[in-house]
Write a protein that holds these residues in place. Structure first.
Motif, PDB file in Angstrom:
ATOM      1  N   ILE A   8       0.843  -1.205   0.000  1.00 25.10           N
ATOM      2  CA  ILE A   8       0.000   0.000   0.000  1.00 25.10           C
ATOM      3  C   ILE A   8       0.871   1.245   0.000  1.00 25.10           C
ATOM      4  O   ILE A   8       0.621   2.198  -0.748  1.00 25.10           O
ATOM      5  CB  ILE A   8      -0.952  -0.018   1.221  1.00 25.10           C
ATOM      6  CG1 ILE A   8      -1.919  -1.200   1.103  1.00 25.10           C
ATOM      7  CG2 ILE A   8      -1.710   1.299   1.332  1.00 25.10           C
ATOM      8  CD1 ILE A   8      -2.710  -1.468   2.360  1.00 25.10           C
ATOM      9  N   ILE A   9       1.909   1.240   0.822  1.00 30.93           N
ATOM     10  CA  ILE A   9       2.797   2.400   0.919  1.00 30.93           C
ATOM     11  C   ILE A   9       3.525   2.632  -0.407  1.00 30.93           C
ATOM     12  O   ILE A   9       3.576   3.762  -0.904  1.00 30.93           O
ATOM     13  CB  ILE A   9       3.804   2.224   2.080  1.00 30.93           C
ATOM     14  CG1 ILE A   9       3.054   2.255   3.412  1.00 30.93           C
ATOM     15  CG2 ILE A   9       4.885   3.299   2.040  1.00 30.93           C
ATOM     16  CD1 ILE A   9       3.892   1.845   4.603  1.00 30.93           C
ATOM     17  N   GLY A  48       4.790   0.721  -8.934  1.00 35.44           N
ATOM     18  CA  GLY A  48       3.385   0.523  -8.577  1.00 35.44           C
ATOM     19  C   GLY A  48       2.874  -0.834  -9.018  1.00 35.44           C
ATOM     20  O   GLY A  48       2.165  -1.520  -8.263  1.00 35.44           O
ATOM     21  N   ILE A  49       3.238  -1.245 -10.225  1.00 35.11           N
ATOM     22  CA  ILE A  49       2.804  -2.550 -10.734  1.00 35.11           C
ATOM     23  C   ILE A  49       3.393  -3.679  -9.899  1.00 35.11           C
ATOM     24  O   ILE A  49       2.699  -4.630  -9.537  1.00 35.11           O
ATOM     25  CB  ILE A  49       3.185  -2.704 -12.219  1.00 35.11           C
ATOM     26  CG1 ILE A  49       2.321  -1.768 -13.073  1.00 35.11           C
ATOM     27  CG2 ILE A  49       3.033  -4.142 -12.682  1.00 35.11           C
ATOM     28  CD1 ILE A  49       2.768  -1.660 -14.519  1.00 35.11           C
ATOM     29  N   ILE A  50       4.670  -3.565  -9.566  1.00 34.86           N
ATOM     30  CA  ILE A  50       5.313  -4.604  -8.756  1.00 34.86           C
ATOM     31  C   ILE A  50       4.731  -4.630  -7.348  1.00 34.86           C
ATOM     32  O   ILE A  50       4.588  -5.695  -6.750  1.00 34.86           O
ATOM     33  CB  ILE A  50       6.841  -4.416  -8.729  1.00 34.86           C
ATOM     34  CG1 ILE A  50       7.414  -4.731 -10.117  1.00 34.86           C
ATOM     35  CG2 ILE A  50       7.490  -5.302  -7.682  1.00 34.86           C
ATOM     36  CD1 ILE A  50       8.876  -4.422 -10.270  1.00 34.86           C
ATOM     37  N   ALA A  51       4.356  -3.461  -6.827  1.00 33.57           N
ATOM     38  CA  ALA A  51       3.744  -3.429  -5.498  1.00 33.57           C
ATOM     39  C   ALA A  51       2.395  -4.140  -5.506  1.00 33.57           C
ATOM     40  O   ALA A  51       2.048  -4.845  -4.559  1.00 33.57           O
ATOM     41  CB  ALA A  51       3.580  -1.989  -5.028  1.00 33.57           C
ATOM     42  N   LEU A  75      12.247  -3.212  -3.289  1.00 39.21           N
ATOM     43  CA  LEU A  75      11.368  -2.086  -3.612  1.00 39.21           C
ATOM     44  C   LEU A  75      11.678  -0.868  -2.758  1.00 39.21           C
ATOM     45  O   LEU A  75      11.749   0.261  -3.268  1.00 39.21           O
ATOM     46  CB  LEU A  75       9.905  -2.486  -3.446  1.00 39.21           C
ATOM     47  CG  LEU A  75       9.313  -3.295  -4.575  1.00 39.21           C
ATOM     48  CD1 LEU A  75       7.901  -3.722  -4.229  1.00 39.21           C
ATOM     49  CD2 LEU A  75       9.315  -2.504  -5.859  1.00 39.21           C
ATOM     50  N   ILE A  76      11.868  -1.073  -1.482  1.00 39.45           N
ATOM     51  CA  ILE A  76      12.176   0.055  -0.605  1.00 39.45           C
ATOM     52  C   ILE A  76      13.518   0.674  -0.992  1.00 39.45           C
ATOM     53  O   ILE A  76      13.656   1.897  -1.046  1.00 39.45           O
ATOM     54  CB  ILE A  76      12.158  -0.391   0.867  1.00 39.45           C
ATOM     55  CG1 ILE A  76      10.717  -0.710   1.286  1.00 39.45           C
ATOM     56  CG2 ILE A  76      12.751   0.673   1.781  1.00 39.45           C
ATOM     57  CD1 ILE A  76      10.590  -1.400   2.617  1.00 39.45           C
TER      58      ILE A  76
END
Length: 120
Positions: A8-9, A48-51, A75-76
């Motif tokens: 979400i973040i 965004g897609i990977i999240a 990702l972070i």
């Protein structure tokens, strides 16, 4: 599929960055180019897609030959890296604009002095 807090973040940060990038390009903000927009759309859109679809990284990692899946850490790390890079790029662009403006003012002041000398 259970959604994690980091997803979400990451998605929220990606959406915000995409919004500001598109808005800056549409209002023709200083320093905005179609190349920068394309890079930002690719980077933040990809984040965004990977999240949203973290299993996509497993498919990509298998294709690349990497077996461990550490989506959250990667990702972070990417988010912080790209945030720093884009902030630095913005700061450098502002400095270049300020330097150009200062150079023009100095040149115009020097030209004005030369014109006044010639008129005397």
């Amino acid at each position: 599929m259970k959604i994690q807090l980091y997803q979400i973040i990451v998605f929220a940060i990606s959406a915000i960055m995409l919004f500001f990038s598109i808005r800056g390009f549409v209002i023709k903000e200083a320093g905005q180019t179609s190349y920068k927009l394309l890079v930002r759309l690719t980077v933040w859109g990809g984040m965004g897609i990977i999240a949203i679809y973290p299993n996509l990284t497993r498919i990509i990692s298998r294709i690349m030959g990497i077996e461990d899946n550490i989506n959250a850490v990667i990702l972070i790390g990417f988010i912080f890296t790209f945030l720093i890079i884009f902030k630095l790029m913005s700061a450098i662009d502002k400095m270049e604009q300020n330097l150009s403006e200062l150079t023009r003012r100095i040149a115009l002041k020097a030209l004005d002095k030369q014109i006044r000398r010639l008129k005397k």
